[in-house]
Structures are given as C-alpha cells and as structure tokens.
Write an enzyme that holds these catalytic residues in place. Structure first.
Site, PDB file in Angstrom:
ATOM      1  N   LYS A   1       0.865  -1.178   0.000  1.00 27.51           N
ATOM      2  CA  LYS A   1       0.000   0.000   0.000  1.00 27.51           C
ATOM      3  C   LYS A   1       0.906   1.234   0.000  1.00 27.51           C
ATOM      4  O   LYS A   1       1.943   1.243   0.645  1.00 27.51           O
ATOM      5  CB  LYS A   1      -0.877  -0.034   1.263  1.00 27.51           C
ATOM      6  CG  LYS A   1      -1.646   1.248   1.550  1.00 27.51           C
ATOM      7  CD  LYS A   1      -2.863   1.372   0.682  1.00 27.51           C
ATOM      8  CE  LYS A   1      -3.524   2.741   0.819  1.00 27.51           C
ATOM      9  NZ  LYS A   1      -4.449   3.023  -0.298  1.00 27.51           N
TER      10      LYS A   1
ATOM     11  N   ILE B   1      -9.920   5.874  -1.064  1.00 28.62           N
ATOM     12  CA  ILE B   1      -9.368   5.607   0.268  1.00 28.62           C
ATOM     13  C   ILE B   1      -8.616   6.853   0.763  1.00 28.62           C
ATOM     14  O   ILE B   1      -8.628   7.165   1.953  1.00 28.62           O
ATOM     15  CB  ILE B   1      -8.412   4.389   0.236  1.00 28.62           C
ATOM     16  CG1 ILE B   1      -9.092   3.157  -0.390  1.00 28.62           C
ATOM     17  CG2 ILE B   1      -7.857   4.090   1.623  1.00 28.62           C
ATOM     18  CD1 ILE B   1     -10.228   2.560   0.399  1.00 28.62           C
TER      19      ILE B   1
ATOM     20  N   CYS C   1      -2.021   8.917  -7.854  1.00 25.58           N
ATOM     21  CA  CYS C   1      -3.179   8.656  -7.005  1.00 25.58           C
ATOM     22  C   CYS C   1      -4.234   9.738  -7.217  1.00 25.58           C
ATOM     23  O   CYS C   1      -3.977  10.917  -6.989  1.00 25.58           O
ATOM     24  CB  CYS C   1      -2.801   8.611  -5.534  1.00 25.58           C
ATOM     25  SG  CYS C   1      -4.263   8.325  -4.509  1.00 25.58           S
TER      26      CYS C   1
ATOM     27  N   LYS D   1       4.618   4.805 -11.447  1.00 21.21           N
ATOM     28  CA  LYS D   1       3.228   4.359 -11.678  1.00 21.21           C
ATOM     29  C   LYS D   1       2.417   5.451 -12.353  1.00 21.21           C
ATOM     30  O   LYS D   1       2.284   6.569 -11.841  1.00 21.21           O
ATOM     31  CB  LYS D   1       2.572   3.958 -10.364  1.00 21.21           C
ATOM     32  CG  LYS D   1       1.136   3.480 -10.552  1.00 21.21           C
ATOM     33  CD  LYS D   1       0.800   2.303  -9.714  1.00 21.21           C
ATOM     34  CE  LYS D   1      -0.635   1.875  -9.885  1.00 21.21           C
ATOM     35  NZ  LYS D   1      -1.144   1.178  -8.718  1.00 21.21           N
TER      36      LYS D   1
ATOM     37  N   ILE E   1      -2.224   0.467 -15.279  1.00 18.76           N
ATOM     38  CA  ILE E   1      -2.678   1.819 -14.975  1.00 18.76           C
ATOM     39  C   ILE E   1      -3.150   1.920 -13.523  1.00 18.76           C
ATOM     40  O   ILE E   1      -3.581   0.926 -12.937  1.00 18.76           O
ATOM     41  CB  ILE E   1      -3.860   2.242 -15.914  1.00 18.76           C
ATOM     42  CG1 ILE E   1      -5.048   1.291 -15.777  1.00 18.76           C
ATOM     43  CG2 ILE E   1      -3.410   2.356 -17.316  1.00 18.76           C
ATOM     44  CD1 ILE E   1      -6.288   1.699 -16.618  1.00 18.76           C
TER      45      ILE E   1
ATOM     46  N   THR F   1      -6.109   3.878 -11.132  1.00 13.55           N
ATOM     47  CA  THR F   1      -7.556   3.872 -11.394  1.00 13.55           C
ATOM     48  C   THR F   1      -7.987   5.032 -12.301  1.00 13.55           C
ATOM     49  O   THR F   1      -7.323   6.060 -12.380  1.00 13.55           O
ATOM     50  CB  THR F   1      -8.331   3.968 -10.065  1.00 13.55           C
ATOM     51  OG1 THR F   1      -7.840   5.084  -9.339  1.00 13.55           O
ATOM     52  CG2 THR F   1      -8.173   2.711  -9.245  1.00 13.55           C
TER      53      THR F   1
ATOM     54  N   GLY G   1      -4.926  -3.608 -14.335  1.00 13.51           N
ATOM     55  CA  GLY G   1      -6.225  -2.997 -14.588  1.00 13.51           C
ATOM     56  C   GLY G   1      -7.204  -4.096 -14.948  1.00 13.51           C
ATOM     57  O   GLY G   1      -7.254  -4.546 -16.091  1.00 13.51           O
ATOM     58  N   GLY G   2      -7.929  -4.576 -13.946  1.00 16.90           N
ATOM     59  CA  GLY G   2      -8.965  -5.563 -14.217  1.00 16.90           C
ATOM     60  C   GLY G   2      -8.486  -6.963 -14.501  1.00 16.90           C
ATOM     61  O   GLY G   2      -9.201  -7.756 -15.112  1.00 16.90           O
TER      62      GLY G   2
ATOM     63  N   GLY H   1      -5.055  -6.549  -8.745  1.00 16.98           N
ATOM     64  CA  GLY H   1      -5.574  -5.582  -7.776  1.00 16.98           C
ATOM     65  C   GLY H   1      -6.912  -5.989  -7.200  1.00 16.98           C
ATOM     66  O   GLY H   1      -7.000  -6.851  -6.309  1.00 16.98           O
TER      67      GLY H   1
HETATM   68  C1  LIG Z   1      -9.119  -0.186  -2.716  1.00  9.92           C
HETATM   69  C2  LIG Z   1      -7.981   0.220  -3.621  1.00  9.92           C
HETATM   70  C3  LIG Z   1      -6.896   0.903  -3.088  1.00  9.92           C
HETATM   71  C4  LIG Z   1      -5.835   1.302  -3.900  1.00  9.92           C
HETATM   72  N1  LIG Z   1      -4.759   1.939  -3.353  1.00  9.92           N
HETATM   73  C5  LIG Z   1      -3.695   2.260  -4.137  1.00  9.92           C
HETATM   74  C6  LIG Z   1      -2.526   2.848  -3.572  1.00  9.92           C
HETATM   75  O1  LIG Z   1      -2.409   3.064  -2.365  1.00  9.92           O
HETATM   76  N2  LIG Z   1      -1.502   3.153  -4.420  1.00  9.92           N
HETATM   77  C7  LIG Z   1      -1.541   2.888  -5.770  1.00  9.92           C
HETATM   78  O2  LIG Z   1      -0.571   3.169  -6.483  1.00  9.92           O
HETATM   79  N3  LIG Z   1      -2.641   2.318  -6.323  1.00  9.92           N
HETATM   80  C8  LIG Z   1      -3.698   2.000  -5.543  1.00  9.92           C
HETATM   81  N4  LIG Z   1      -4.798   1.391  -6.110  1.00  9.92           N
HETATM   82  C9  LIG Z   1      -4.809   1.135  -7.559  1.00  9.92           C
HETATM   83  C10 LIG Z   1      -4.364  -0.298  -7.888  1.00  9.92           C
HETATM   84  O3  LIG Z   1      -3.043  -0.529  -7.460  1.00  9.92           O
HETATM   85  C11 LIG Z   1      -4.455  -0.560  -9.411  1.00  9.92           C
HETATM   86  O4  LIG Z   1      -3.591   0.322 -10.090  1.00  9.92           O
HETATM   87  C12 LIG Z   1      -5.866  -0.363  -9.961  1.00  9.92           C
HETATM   88  O5  LIG Z   1      -6.847  -0.740  -9.018  1.00  9.92           O
HETATM   89  C13 LIG Z   1      -6.109  -1.124 -11.263  1.00  9.92           C
HETATM   90  O6  LIG Z   1      -5.972  -2.522 -11.087  1.00  9.92           O
HETATM   91  P1  LIG Z   1      -7.245  -3.492 -10.787  1.00  9.92           P
HETATM   92  O7  LIG Z   1      -8.302  -3.147 -11.762  1.00  9.92           O
HETATM   93  O8  LIG Z   1      -6.691  -4.880 -10.929  1.00  9.92           O
HETATM   94  O9  LIG Z   1      -7.650  -3.210  -9.371  1.00  9.92           O
HETATM   95  C14 LIG Z   1      -5.872   1.004  -5.296  1.00  9.92           C
HETATM   96  C15 LIG Z   1      -6.984   0.321  -5.825  1.00  9.92           C
HETATM   97  C16 LIG Z   1      -8.012  -0.096  -5.022  1.00  9.92           C
HETATM   98  C17 LIG Z   1      -9.170  -0.836  -5.627  1.00  9.92           C
END
Ligand SMILES: Cc1cc2nc3c(=O)[nH]c(=O)nc-3n(C[C@H](O)[C@H](O)[C@H](O)COP(=O)(O)O)c2cc1C
Length: 306
Positions: A47, A73, A133, A168, A194, A196, A246-247, A268
């Site tokens: 995190k 968050i 972020c 990132k 990517i 979000t 991403g997904g 993720g």
């Molecule tokens: C609940 C949550 C918390 C996240 N916290 C961070 C974070 O602290 N730092 C970061 O670089 N990305 C954070 N992300 C983004 C994820 O690392 C990732 O880039 C993004 O969710 C896309 O991947 P996914 O679709 O597999 O979740 C967070 C995503 C989620 C869902």
C-alpha cells in the site's frame, strides 16, 4: 516438453514469476497470510506510504459498480516510520521481492525524503513512485498528468538511489505514451500502469455521490480494455519494462497484458474477490506456455499481431 521459463527481470529485480499484487489491494501482505502462500508471488507491492501517517478520506469510500468498484481511500497508511517498525519485518520474512510504493502529500520533495530512508534498507528491492493517485483532495492535478513534472521528480529521485525505480502512471491523461517517455528519459527502470480511472457513481434517491469524497477511482474488469490498450501504446513508445494492470481477474486477462507488451502483471481488485487468484494465474500461465509449446514467457511479451 521442458518446464517453461517464467522468470522475468525488471531493472535489477529478478522475479521468479511475472505476477505481483497491486498497491493498495494487498495491504502489507500479512493480512493475506492465512488465505494464500504469499511466498509464491513474483513480488509484493505495498500500500502506498507517505512520510506521515494518514487517516484517509471520509466513509463511505468504496462501492461496487457494474463491472468493478470505485474507491477513494485517500492513501490511508501508517506513515513510513511505523511501517518500517511494524509492517516491514513480516514482508522481509517472505523472501519475496518487496516493492515499496511511496507518494508525496503536499510537496514533491517528500519523495526524496521517503526514498532516502528506504534506500538504506537492504530488503527493499524496488521503489514505486505513485505519482498517479487520484484520491488526494485539494490536489488539482497529478504529477503523472504532466510530462515535465514527471521528468523532474523521477530525475531527482534517480540521483539519490541505485534501487530499481518504477513509475506508476495514470490513465487520466491525453497521451500516456508521452508520460512514460518522460519517466524513461529521466531514468526510471520501469513503468507500472494503470492506476484507477477517475469516476463517479450517484445514489439517485439521495442525489449524492455514493462515495463521500465525490470523485473516486474505478478499477476492476471494466477498465481492462482501457488498460490493455494503454500498455500496447506505451510498449510502442518506450524500451523500459512495463508492469501491466487494470482488471486482471484470471489467466486470460493476465495474458492480454503480456501479449500487449507487459513484462509483468499486477493483480488488484481481484484480490478482494479471491485472495488466491494470483497463484492461480501463475499456474495458468505455465499451462498456457506448455499448451502452446512456448519455452520462455518472454517470447510472448508484445507478441500481439496487428
Ligand atoms: C481499494 C484500492 C486501493 C488502492 N490503493 C492504491 C494505492 O495506495 N496506491 C496505488 O498506487 N494504487 C492504488 N490502487 C490502484 C491499484 O493498485 C491498481 O492500479 C488499480 O486498481 C487497477 O488494477 P485493478 O483493476 O486490478 O484493481 C488502489 C486500488 C483499489 C481498488
């Protein structure tokens, strides 16, 4: 057929397999120890940490959407000092390469302080600069939305660390290729993408956003086609390795990223649905290679035919 080779390299990092867990979705790994064998992961991304502890944004800060989730968050984390004292010991014990994600709250200079402190910890395998972020209130724009700002911070950090540096990137830009190029030019060893997508859901009865902060970040299967296309775009622009995410929900979705040009993938949102999914994907990748008579996963990277 021989056992296929799935180890990959990202800068100085040597990963036994290309599957890691994405920042913010796996805590500091200890939270997952009863659900899966964390030692089998390719790498663990923590995190995101800031210098000082952060409480994060008001609740509610997550909600489900049609094919994914929203979160805001707001980088809740214990801060670097408490992390080092209380969370790092477990991570060290796993033996898995540890990638520490860091972010600044107010001034980009905070990145330098964070990196200086992490630099002297041997078990920190790599540092991920979270310049993307979308959930810090009061910030009008992200570093990752500006090639010049991206170049500047990566270059400054590069000067003070020999550790593998990952930048990132945000999908909330006009040209992610240009930002990736700036990171590469400034000395980043890899890019991760990517983060979000900026998004909003509305409770129509209350006529309020479902997330207290209003705007949030969309993740999960909904964003996969966007992310895959961006990985392909960046693959055609830079030479440094790409960590794609991403997904990713299963082996097939991980393969999409690798074929589009990713050297490694991050899981993720799927961790919340099935904590063991990363290990299933590692097994699935091996099976795919055997079935397709591919001896080394690197042959698949960027193998997209257009
Ligand atoms: C609940 C949550 C918390 C996240 N916290 C961070 C974070 O602290 N730092 C970061 O670089 N990305 C954070 N992300 C983004 C994820 O690392 C990732 O880039 C993004 O969710 C896309 O991947 P996914 O679709 O597999 O979740 C967070 C995503 C989620 C869902």
């Amino acid at each position: 057929m021989m056992k296929p080779k799935i180890s990959v390299e990202i800068g100085k990092l040597k990963l036994n397999n290309p599957v890691m867990v994405a920042s913010g979705t796996f805590g500091y790994a200890e939270e997952f120890k009863d659900f899966m064998d964390v030692k089998k992961l390719g790498a663990i991304v923590t995190k995101t940490l800031t210098l000082k502890p952060r409480k994060g944004n008001p609740m509610p800060r997550t909600c489900e959407t049609a094919a994914g989730m929203l979160n805001s968050i707001g980088l809740e984390n214990p801060g670097l000092a408490i992390f080092i004292r209380e969370k790092l010991p477990f991570l060290k014990k796993t033996g898995v390469p540890i990638i520490i994600s860091v972010a600044s709250e107010e001034k980009p200079e905070e990145f330098l302080e964070l990196v200086a402190q992490l630099n002297i910890i041997e078990e920190v395998a790599a540092i991920e600069l979270n310049i993307s972020c979308p959930n810090i209130q009061g910030k009008e724009s992200l570093i990752a939305q500006d090639p010049a700002a991206t170049y500047k911070i990566v270059q400054e950090v590069r000067k003070i660390t020999g550790k593998t540096l990952i930048t990132k990137l945000s999908p909330n830009v006009t040209s992610i290729g240009d930002i990736a190029q700036a990171a590469e030019d400034a000395g980043s060893d890899a890019v991760a993408l990517i983060n979000t997508l900026s998004a909003m859901s509305i409770d129509v009865d209350k006529r309020r956003p479902k997330i207290a902060a209003g705007i949030a970040g969309l993740s999960g299967p909904a964003i996969r086609p966007v992310a895959v296309k961006m990985v392909w775009e960046v693959f055609n622009k830079v030479k440094i390795p790409i960590i794609g995410m991403g997904g990713i929900m299963d082996t097939a979705s991980a393969l999409e990223f690798i074929i589009a040009g990713a050297s490694a993938v991050s899981v993720g949102t799927a961790n919340f649905i099935n904590p063991g999914v990363s290990l299933e994907i590692i097994a699935g990748l091996k099976e795919y290679l055997v079935k397709n008579k591919i001896s080394d996963i690197r042959e698949l990277m960027g193998a997209l035919k257009i």
